[in-house]
Design an enzyme around this catalytic site. Structure first.
Site, PDB file in Angstrom:
ATOM      1  N   LYS A  72      45.393  29.116  14.731  1.00 47.02           N
ATOM      2  CA  LYS A  72      45.913  27.833  15.220  1.00 47.02           C
ATOM      3  C   LYS A  72      46.551  27.967  16.602  1.00 47.02           C
ATOM      4  CE  LYS A  72      45.010  24.982  13.352  1.00 47.02           C
ATOM      5  NZ  LYS A  72      43.620  24.413  13.378  1.00 47.02           N
ATOM      6  N   GLY A  73      46.052  28.928  17.364  1.00 47.32           N
ATOM      7  CA  GLY A  73      46.555  29.095  18.722  1.00 47.32           C
ATOM      8  C   GLY A  73      45.642  28.478  19.766  1.00 47.32           C
ATOM      9  N   THR A  75      41.937  29.300  19.468  1.00 44.73           N
ATOM     10  CA  THR A  75      40.849  30.269  19.606  1.00 44.73           C
ATOM     11  C   THR A  75      39.484  29.605  19.742  1.00 44.73           C
ATOM     12  OG1 THR A  75      40.713  30.501  17.189  1.00 44.73           O
ATOM     13  CG2 THR A  75      42.081  32.095  18.373  1.00 44.73           C
ATOM     14  N   ARG A 155      50.510  30.063  21.391  1.00 45.32           N
ATOM     15  CA  ARG A 155      51.160  28.802  21.713  1.00 45.32           C
ATOM     16  C   ARG A 155      52.588  28.838  21.178  1.00 45.32           C
ATOM     17  NH1 ARG A 155      48.371  24.370  17.724  1.00 45.32           N
ATOM     18  NH2 ARG A 155      49.704  23.001  18.948  1.00 45.32           N
ATOM     19  N   SER A 163      51.014  23.361  13.036  1.00 42.91           N
ATOM     20  CA  SER A 163      49.557  23.263  13.070  1.00 42.91           C
ATOM     21  C   SER A 163      48.924  24.025  11.914  1.00 42.91           C
ATOM     22  CB  SER A 163      49.036  23.796  14.406  1.00 42.91           C
ATOM     23  OG  SER A 163      47.656  23.582  14.528  1.00 42.91           O
ATOM     24  N   TYR A 263      41.073  17.702  26.320  1.00 39.89           N
ATOM     25  CA  TYR A 263      39.950  17.967  27.215  1.00 39.89           C
ATOM     26  C   TYR A 263      38.672  18.284  26.445  1.00 39.89           C
ATOM     27  CZ  TYR A 263      42.587  17.951  31.571  1.00 39.89           C
ATOM     28  OH  TYR A 263      43.322  17.566  32.670  1.00 39.89           O
ATOM     29  N   LYS A 278      40.067  19.418  15.180  1.00 37.06           N
ATOM     30  CA  LYS A 278      40.963  19.944  16.205  1.00 37.06           C
ATOM     31  C   LYS A 278      41.817  18.820  16.777  1.00 37.06           C
ATOM     32  CE  LYS A 278      38.887  23.827  15.573  1.00 37.06           C
ATOM     33  NZ  LYS A 278      39.546  24.897  14.801  1.00 37.06           N
TER      34      LYS A 278
END
EC number: 2.8.2.-
Length: 320
Positions: A72-73, A75, A155, A163, A263, A278
């Site tokens: 949950k960073g 990846t 994060r 998350s 993004y 996500k």
């Protein structure tokens, strides 16, 4: 003649295995060497090299770069963005070779079989976020390739905890299974539940210490996951430099999708966004509980900053 050709193929394709770093006691060293011999044995037992060589000259090979975490960073976002580069060949799925015993026992040839076809000039990349927090993985990766280039995306630890919970919560909801509120995980006997696995995964300095026993810091590039979300291009530029890639990815490859709130990618006129799973909204958490979480991470984060020689703009860096 057939035996000679097979031997030639084995010499070309067979990956070089480096010995384990010397252990402190002889038993540990013997164990590591024994495990490595077993891997080599399994690698050569079944020769699937014909399946790993394509008619166009590409072949499957061991990864030269691994995205080791954190869960949950960010990846998946990192892998998708990095895949914009023509010299990157990325494994689509999380392989879990080094952290799942059933997979690891299959040997390196099995691992190679999970990789995409790539050309000699390309870098093969795989990502398995659980590697970073699995104690046995650093030594196993080192045993395979001590020159491995590692990517680690991190994060804000508190946000990562939320998350982590959110992903498991939605997984249960999709299966129509009930799941406790986040407060039930974070609080135990009126105090912060430091035994909660999601909190342990955010104690970055503990896990980083384990990796630094085997790999020097200049072999581990830390991507700022919070910055990657807000402005991905500068972070990807740094990754290109770390991997010694020619600068092929540019700002025009990214565009902000107002509907999704993050993004997305643009490649050769084709646009794509990350999966809908996500960027999910986190649960509402009481402010006082969040402050407890931030305060808890203050000292661990400070140790991590000292360990890696840089700081990050995380809530817990400022003492409550």
């Amino acid at each position: 003649m057939a035996a000679f050709l097979l031997g030639a193929v084995l010499l070309i394709v067979q990956p070089q295995i480096v010995p384990s770093r010397p252990a402190i006691n002889s038993k540990a060293e013997t164990s590591a060497q024994s495990a490595q011999r077993e891997l080599l044995k399994k690698t050569s037992q079944k020769n699937d090299f014909k399946e790993n060589i394509h008619s166009n000259g590409s072949c499957r090979q061991l990864p030269q770069t691994i995205i080791i975490g954190v869960r949950k960073g960010g990846t998946r976002a990192l892998l998708e963005m990095l895949s914009l580069h023509p010299d990157i060949a990325a494994a689509e799925s999380e392989v879990h070779f080094f952290d799942w015993e059933d997979h690891y026992r299959n040997g390196l040839q099995w691992y190679i079989n999970q990789m995409p076809f790539s050309h000699p000039h390309q870098i093969t990349v795989e990502k398995t976020p659980a590697y970073f927090t699995s104690p046995e993985v650093p030594e196993r990766v080192y045993n395979m390739n001590q020159s491995m280039r590692l990517l680690l995306i991190l994060r804000d630890p508190s946000e990562r905890v939320l998350s982590d919970y959110t992903q498991v919560f939605y997984n249960h909801m999709q299966k129509h299974k009930p799941y406790p509120s986040i407060e039930q995980f974070l609080i135990k006997d009126g105090e912060l539940n430091v035994d909660y696995k999601a909190i342990n995964r955010s104690l970055y300095y503990i896990h980083m210490q384990n990796w630094l026993k085997y790999f020097p810091l200049d072999h581990i590039h830390i991507v700022d996951g919070d910055k990657l979300i807000k402005d991905p291009f500068p972070e990807i530029e740094k990754v290109e430099r770390f991997l010694k890639l020619s600068p092929q990815i540019n700002a025009s490859n990214f565009y902000f999708n107002k509907t999704k709130g993050f993004y997305c990618l643009r490649d050769s006129g084709r646009e794509r966004c990350l999966h809908e799973s996500k960027g999910r909204a986190h649960p509402q958490v009481d402010t006082r509980l969040l402050e407890k979480l931030h305060a808890y991470f203050y000292e661990p984060n400070k140790k991590f900053f000292e360990l890696v020689g840089r700081t990050f703009d995380w809530h817990s860096f400022v003492a409550s």
